[in-house]
Design a protein around this motif. Sequence first.
Motif: not given
Length: 295
Positions: A105-106, A157-161, A288-289
């Motif tokens: 997000l950042a 949307l799934r965030l990485p990690g 970014v993702s």
Amino acid sequence: MELRVLRYFVAVAQEGNISHAAESMRVSQPTISRQLKELEDELGVKLFERGSRTVTLTQAGEYLLTQAHQMLAISDKTTANIQQTKQISGSIIVGCAEVPMIDTLAKAIQRLSEIAPEVTVNVYSTDADDVHERMNSGVFDFGVVMEPTIKNDYHFLRLPGTTPWGLLMKSDCALAQRQVITPKDLDQQRIIVSQQKSSANLVNSWLGSSDIGINIVATYNLLYNASKLTVAGVGPCLCIDGIVNTEGSELTFVPLSPKLEARASLVWSKSNQLSPAANAFLDIFRNVSSDIGVD
């Protein structure tokens, strides 16, 4: 109810004094007093208890203050998004649960600031239950929430990690010497747990056996506050890793076994139309993702 009068009401509630509120709003004291009296007459309730120098909110006033903050936030966001120039501008509000994957997000916000410097992104820290409520009411454009989460009415949307669940405890606790924490280790232990339904269901599923019983001594919605309870000796805290920095502190984090991992998603309502600023942010977030990659 007029938005102008709601702003007067909020100012008086925050200042606790009509004169001070009048100064901050740059209107006369009689004007604010008259408008508030008309608001009370319109609603048919008393909003303030008036003293010689200060005013305090009644129960009805407390409720209206909560609603007024949301109504004014929607108004301000809508105004900012409508008053656009050819360059993308406006305001976005992201309700964000505590997640270590906030880096995605950042980075998206940082890239957006380069491409569309006239867009303001407001990050509001809260828990997943509040995120869903405020997105449904139109206050938040997006939410960042831990999985599992309700997705029927949302795009996501799934965030990485990922990050592991475990037990955060004082370093002198007997369990702090373990390599992992098993369900049997928690049997009859006094534990601090998340008050979010999805997290509670996830942990209960991990505990499995009905023979395992934990003693819930306190609940939390923000982990930083819960960590202070743990430091004070209230009890260990079931939580995800990566939120509280234990390095150099009197706290230790030990992961659960069997392993329980947490993921996070960016969610937004299917029923609410996104502003140009919000769409620009979403495009950047996707990029970014994709650059980082989803596990």
